[in-house]
Design a protein around this motif. Structure first.
Motif, short mmCIF file in Angstrom:
data_model
loop_
_atom_site.label_atom_id
_atom_site.label_comp_id
_atom_site.label_asym_id
_atom_site.label_seq_id
_atom_site.Cartn_x
_atom_site.Cartn_y
_atom_site.Cartn_z
N ILE A 218 0.87 -1.16 0.00
CA ILE A 218 0.00 0.00 0.00
C ILE A 218 0.91 1.22 0.00
O ILE A 218 2.09 1.11 0.33
N GLY A 219 0.38 2.37 -0.38
CA GLY A 219 1.21 3.56 -0.47
C GLY A 219 0.83 4.62 0.55
O GLY A 219 -0.34 4.78 0.90
N ALA A 220 1.83 5.34 1.02
CA ALA A 220 1.60 6.47 1.92
C ALA A 220 1.35 7.72 1.09
O ALA A 220 2.04 7.96 0.10
N GLN A 221 0.35 8.50 1.47
CA GLN A 221 0.13 9.78 0.81
C GLN A 221 0.80 10.92 1.57
O GLN A 221 1.04 11.99 1.04
N GLU A 222 1.07 10.65 2.84
CA GLU A 222 1.84 11.56 3.68
C GLU A 222 2.72 10.68 4.56
O GLU A 222 2.56 9.46 4.60
N ASN A 223 3.59 11.31 5.33
CA ASN A 223 4.48 10.52 6.18
C ASN A 223 3.74 9.78 7.29
O ASN A 223 4.24 8.80 7.83
N THR A 224 2.54 10.26 7.63
CA THR A 224 1.79 9.64 8.72
C THR A 224 0.44 9.07 8.29
O THR A 224 -0.29 8.54 9.12
N VAL A 225 0.12 9.15 6.99
CA VAL A 225 -1.20 8.71 6.52
C VAL A 225 -1.04 7.83 5.28
O VAL A 225 -0.36 8.20 4.33
N LEU A 226 -1.70 6.67 5.29
CA LEU A 226 -1.76 5.81 4.13
C LEU A 226 -2.97 6.18 3.28
O LEU A 226 -3.94 6.73 3.78
N THR A 282 6.85 6.70 11.21
CA THR A 282 6.34 7.36 10.01
C THR A 282 6.51 6.45 8.81
O THR A 282 7.27 5.49 8.83
N PHE A 283 5.77 6.77 7.73
CA PHE A 283 5.73 5.89 6.56
C PHE A 283 6.65 6.33 5.43
O PHE A 283 6.61 5.75 4.36
#
Length: 370
Positions: A218-226, A282-283
């Motif tokens: 899956i991909g992160a759209q922000e450092n803290t949100v997938l 973080t992601f």
């Protein structure tokens, strides 16, 4: 077996002999007919459960390609799903043609061309007229000619059936403040739960093959949100387990009043729980985790965050965007924000430049506006 049948027949009156013989031949014909059907179905399922054969020129061999795939869909890691849910819970929808905008067709075309070994399945929840295949050939011959693109007409109740969230159809989903968006959130998870493979939003353009991404990601759209716009989970093993647990959580935690509660928020919280991550983790540089899932950083799918979406239509932004795409596989264009913007064919708008390079036949058939 033939000798036994002959001895039985020889001991009967002539009329009965003929009746027995007729019924015997009829049974043989019926058995042969159903055997032929089963062999053909098995052949098709075996074909769909393996990647498309690719020749030396890198083009998909279309000899066995079926342009319209009807139920049942078979589980396979080579499935790639695009889902059309615009008819969600409309009280009356007349059967029509395939609902595809030019930008949606571009998403499908770019993905199919770069991934000839995968089968690209458009899941269409709006009812289709009986002869829509003829209109498909007229409207989108570019897609049909690729040989690995197919359509499934599937009602939402059927898609959610036999999943942990099937009971949401009884009321809570119908009362959602965002019925189309929330239905899409559920359907994409249900499809991956049943069949495995990759789910892609229709507001993307693929610029690199999926094979380089691995499985169960899956991909992160922000450092803290997938984000849940691009996901891959296998039909078995840890990918299936994660989706099953996510749907089981959603069955009880479904929230109809918040736009992202059943999408990015759900996936983010569930992955942290499933992979036993700390809230401080973080992601941005995670990669493959000990739990067996992979989190790709924002640059892989979402190099331009949604709050900077205007860069996609700003003619001065292309040099900046181009420099960010070295490790990008798929570009997400945030349709909720960009859908009403005008992309002029031949302009220097980044959305148009990417489309011209990766879905050229679709882009150039658009007239003056893409």
């Amino acid at each position: 077996m033939i000798n036994d049948s002959s001895s039985v027949i020889s001991g009967l009156p002539l009329m009965k002999k003929w009746l027995v013989l007729i019924f015997f031949l009829l049974a043989v014909c019926i058995s042969a007919y159903y055997y032929t059907i089963q062999v053909e179905q098995s052949r098709k399922l075996a074909f769909y459960n393996r990647p498309f054969v690719v020749n030396k020129k890198g083009k998909a061999r279309t000899g066995y390609a079926v342009p319209f795939i009807w139920r049942p869909i078979s589980p396979s890691p080579f499935n790639v799903f695009f889902v059309e849910t615009s008819c969600a819970f409309k009280s009356s929808v007349k059967p029509g043609f395939l609902h595809l905008s030019k930008r949606q067709a571009c998403a499908i075309y770019s993905t199919a061309v770069l991934n000839p070994r995968h089968r690209i399945i458009i899941v269409h929840t709006c009812p289709l007229i009986q002869d829509y295949s003829q209109r498909w050939e007229e409207d989108w011959p570019e897609l049909l000619s690729l040989g690995n693109v197919g359509v499934v007409e599937a009602e939402i109740p059927w898609l959610l059936s036999e999943t942990p969230v099937a009971s949401l159809l009884n009321g809570r989903l119908n009362r959602s403040a965002y019925p189309v968006e929330h239905t899409s959130d559920l359907v994409r998870l249900a499809i991956l739960y049943k069949y495995g493979g990759t789910y892609l939003d229709t507001d993307i353009i693929s610029i690199r093959p999926l094979d380089g991404l691995g499985q169960n990601y899956i991909g992160a759209q922000e450092n803290t949100v997938l984000a849940n716009g691009i996901m891959n989970f296998s039909p078995t093993d840890v990918g299936h387990q994660f989706i099953e647990e996510t749907l089981s959580t959603l069955k009880f935690s479904y929230e109809g009043s918040a736009w992202s509660a059943n999408g990015p928020e759900l996936i983010t919280n569930q992955l942290r729980k499933f992979c036993k991550l700390d809230e401080k983790d973080t992601f941005d540089k995670m990669g493959k985790l000990d739990c067996g899932l992979t989190v790709h950083p924002p640059n892989t799918f979402y190099p331009i965050p949604y709050w900077e979406w205007k860069q996609f239509v700003d003619e001065t932004s292309w040099p900046r965007i181009r420099d960010q795409l070295n490790n990008t596989y798929i570009l997400h264009f945030w349709n909720k924000l960009t859908k009403d913007t005008v992309i002029h064919v031949g302009s220097q708008q980044p959305y148009g430049i990417v489309a011209a390079n990766y879905c050229s036949p679709i882009y150039h058939k658009s007239g003056d506006v893409f």
